[in-house]
Design a protein around this motif. Structure first.
Motif, PDB file in Angstrom:
ATOM      1  N   LEU A 290       0.830  -1.200   0.000  1.00  0.00           N
ATOM      2  CA  LEU A 290       0.000   0.000   0.000  1.00  0.00           C
ATOM      3  C   LEU A 290       0.868   1.255   0.000  1.00  0.00           C
ATOM      4  O   LEU A 290       0.552   2.241  -0.688  1.00  0.00           O
ATOM      5  CB  LEU A 290      -0.917  -0.019   1.226  1.00  0.00           C
ATOM      6  N   ALA A 291       1.973   1.218   0.714  1.00  0.00           N
ATOM      7  CA  ALA A 291       2.890   2.355   0.718  1.00  0.00           C
ATOM      8  C   ALA A 291       3.504   2.566  -0.662  1.00  0.00           C
ATOM      9  O   ALA A 291       3.704   3.703  -1.107  1.00  0.00           O
ATOM     10  CB  ALA A 291       3.981   2.139   1.767  1.00  0.00           C
ATOM     11  N   LEU A 334      -5.880  -6.106  -1.959  1.00  0.00           N
ATOM     12  CA  LEU A 334      -6.030  -4.699  -1.586  1.00  0.00           C
ATOM     13  C   LEU A 334      -7.247  -4.076  -2.262  1.00  0.00           C
ATOM     14  O   LEU A 334      -7.965  -3.280  -1.651  1.00  0.00           O
ATOM     15  CB  LEU A 334      -4.760  -3.925  -1.954  1.00  0.00           C
ATOM     16  N   VAL A 335      -7.488  -4.445  -3.511  1.00  0.00           N
ATOM     17  CA  VAL A 335      -8.661  -3.928  -4.214  1.00  0.00           C
ATOM     18  C   VAL A 335      -9.938  -4.421  -3.536  1.00  0.00           C
ATOM     19  O   VAL A 335     -10.878  -3.657  -3.303  1.00  0.00           O
ATOM     20  CB  VAL A 335      -8.638  -4.340  -5.704  1.00  0.00           C
ATOM     21  N   GLU A 341      -7.099   0.547  -6.071  1.00  0.00           N
ATOM     22  CA  GLU A 341      -7.966   0.419  -7.241  1.00  0.00           C
ATOM     23  C   GLU A 341      -7.118   0.399  -8.499  1.00  0.00           C
ATOM     24  O   GLU A 341      -5.948   0.815  -8.487  1.00  0.00           O
ATOM     25  CB  GLU A 341      -8.958   1.583  -7.308  1.00  0.00           C
ATOM     26  N   VAL A 342      -7.723  -0.086  -9.570  1.00  0.00           N
ATOM     27  CA  VAL A 342      -7.063  -0.074 -10.875  1.00  0.00           C
ATOM     28  C   VAL A 342      -7.368   1.257 -11.542  1.00  0.00           C
ATOM     29  O   VAL A 342      -8.525   1.688 -11.591  1.00  0.00           O
ATOM     30  CB  VAL A 342      -7.563  -1.243 -11.752  1.00  0.00           C
ATOM     31  N   THR A 343      -6.343   1.923 -12.034  1.00  0.00           N
ATOM     32  CA  THR A 343      -6.536   3.224 -12.670  1.00  0.00           C
ATOM     33  C   THR A 343      -7.139   3.050 -14.053  1.00  0.00           C
ATOM     34  O   THR A 343      -7.010   1.994 -14.691  1.00  0.00           O
ATOM     35  CB  THR A 343      -5.209   3.974 -12.788  1.00  0.00           C
ATOM     36  N   VAL A 352      -3.261   1.829  -7.727  1.00  0.00           N
ATOM     37  CA  VAL A 352      -2.906   2.965  -6.895  1.00  0.00           C
ATOM     38  C   VAL A 352      -3.698   2.865  -5.596  1.00  0.00           C
ATOM     39  O   VAL A 352      -4.823   2.341  -5.564  1.00  0.00           O
ATOM     40  CB  VAL A 352      -3.198   4.289  -7.629  1.00  0.00           C
ATOM     41  N   ALA A 353      -3.122   3.325  -4.510  1.00  0.00           N
ATOM     42  CA  ALA A 353      -3.804   3.344  -3.216  1.00  0.00           C
ATOM     43  C   ALA A 353      -4.961   4.328  -3.234  1.00  0.00           C
ATOM     44  O   ALA A 353      -4.925   5.342  -3.935  1.00  0.00           O
ATOM     45  CB  ALA A 353      -2.816   3.695  -2.110  1.00  0.00           C
TER      46      ALA A 353
END
Length: 354
Positions: A290-291, A334-335, A341-343, A352-353
Motif C-alpha cells: 500500500l505504501a 487490496l482492491v 484500485e485499478v486506474t 494505486v492506493a
C-alpha cells in the motif's frame, strides 16, 4: 514460495509412529530440495499422501524409501493428493500404473488437471504471454514464451500431462481408509483445491492437541507458500487467492493439531502460533504494498519493488514470473479490501492506493 536450502544429511525415511512415515523425494534443480511424501498404513494396504516430481531420480528414491518401509510401489493401495502441483502429483500416474492404486484429489484441482491435459501447450504459452503483457512485463521477459510458441514447444512448462484422479476428496468428510480416521480440510489459496488432511487419532507420542495434520504446502514451518493467481485461460472470474489463503489459515489454526506433517522442510508443533505468524506476515506485506502504491504501478513494477529473499536482479527468469503472480494476488486483495484500485487508461494495468 520462498526457497530454502535442503538438508542433504537428513535420512531418506523417517518413522513418525502410529503407522506414518515420511520419504524425502528430490525435486530436480529446485532450492526446495525435496518433497516429503507421507506413507500411511491402512487396513487395505499402504496409502501415499502426495508422490513427488515425475523424474527418474525421484522415482528411484520413492521406490527405495518404500522398500525401507517394508513395502513397494506395487503394494500401494491409494494416493491422496494435497494439490495438483508437479512436485506433489507428478509421480501419481506411474504409481497407479505399477500398483493399480486409486488417486484422490479435490474437485477444484481435478478441474485444473483436466484442463491442463486437454489444452495444447501453445494455449498456455499464449495465456502466460498475454498475462505478463497486461502486468507490464518488459518485452525481453515475454520474448522466450513467444519464441517457444512459434517453435511449437512447451517453453519448459512442467506437468502438462498430469494423471487424472479417479476419486474426489470431499471437504469435511473422512476418506475411505480402512482402520484410519483421515478427514479432508479444504484449504484453498496455494491452489484452488488444496487440501490438508487431519488424522483424527491420538498422537503416538501422547502430545497434547488434536491428532496430526498433513498440511501439504498450506502450512510450512519456516517458509511461506507461493500465493499467486489461480491460472485458468478460460476463466475471467476475479478470484482472491490471498483472501482464500488467509481464511484457510484461520480454519487450520482452529484445528489445533498436536503435530504438523508438511510436504517440505520438516514436521513441527505449534500450528496455531505458526498460523499467527503467517497472518501477520501477509498483513505486513499488504501494508508495504500500500505504501508503494502512492503512485500508480503495474504489477511488474510492484514485484520489482517488493521484498524477496534476494535482490530482483538476482531472481531467475521463471521465479520472476511467479513473483509477478504473487504481486497480483496481493494487489487483488487490496482492491477487494477497498484499499487500492485499478486506474483508468487500459493496459498494462496500474494500481494505486485509495
Amino acid at each position: 514460495m520462498t526457497p530454502t536450502t535442503d538438508d542433504a544429511s537428513a535420512p531418506l525415511v523417517r518413522d513418525h509412529g502410529g503407522g506414518v512415515h515420511s520419504l524425502r523425494v528430490p525435486i530436480p534443480d529446485n532450492p526446495l530440495g525435496h518433497t516429503l511424501v507421507h506413507l500411511l498404513d491402512t487396513g487395505r494396504g499402504p496409502v501415499l499422501v502426495d508422490t513427488g516430481w515425475d523424474d527418474p531420480t525421484a522415482w528411484d528414491t520413492l521406490s527405495a524409501g518404500l522398500a525401507a518401509c517394508g513395502t513397494s510401489v506395487a503394494e500401494i493401495h491409494g494416493v491422496v493428493i494435497t494439490h495438483h502441483h508437479p512436485d506433489h502429483h507428478g509421480l501419481s500416474g506411474r504409481v497407479r500404473e505399477a500398483s493399480g492404486a486409486w488417486i484422490a484429489m479435490h474437485a477444484a484441482d481435478a478441474t485444473v488437471v483436466r484442463r491442463t491435459r486437454e489444452a495444447e501447450p501453445r494455449l498456455w504459452l499464449d495465456y502466460l504471454a498475454g498475462k505478463l503483457e497486461r502486468a507490464g512485463a518488459p518485452e525481453a521477459h515475454i520474448a522466450p514464451l513467444r519464441a517457444a510458441r512459434a517453435a511449437g514447444g512447451s517453453g519448459g512448462l512442467p506437468g502438462l500431462r498430469p494423471a487424472l484422479p479417479d476419486r474426489e476428496i470431499v471437504p469435511g468428510e473422512l476418506l475411505d481408509l480402512a482402520g484410519r480416521r483421515l478427514r479432508a480440510v479444504w484449504t484453498p489459496g496455494h491452489t484452488p483445491g488444496h487440501v490438508c488432511l487431519h488424522l483424527e487419532e491420538t498422537h503416538p507420542a501422547g502430545r497434547t492437541g488434536n491428532g496430526r495434520l498433513f498440511s501439504g504446502d498450506h502450512l510450512l514451518p519456516g517458509i511461506t507458500p507461493h500465493i499467486g493467481l489461480y491460472e485458468d485461460p478460460d476463466d475471467t472470474t476475479m478470484t482472491d487467492p490471498l483472501g482464500d489463503y488467509l481464511d484457510s489459515l484461520e480454519r487450520v489454526g482452529r484445528l489445533a493439531p498436536a503435530e504438523v506433517l508438511p510436504a517440505h522442510q520438516h514436521s513441527f508443533t505449534g500450528a496455531a502460533e505458526r498460523v499467527r505468524e503467517l497472518l501477520a506476515h501477509h498483513e505486513q506485506r499488504l501494508a508495504g504494498l500500500l505504501a508503494l502504491l502512492a503512485e500508480p504501478l503495474t504489477p511488474w513494477q510492484v514485484a520489482e519493488r517488493m521484498e524477496w529473499n534476494r535482490p530482483w536482479e538476482q531472481i531467475p527468469y521463471g521465479s520472476r514470473t511467479i513473483a509477478v503472480s504473487e504481486a497480483e494476488s496481493h494487489l487483488r486483495r487490496l482492491v477487494k479490501l477497498g484499499r487500492a484500485e485499478v486506474t483508468a487508461g487500459g493496459e498494462p494495468a496500474r494500481y494505486v492506493a485509495v
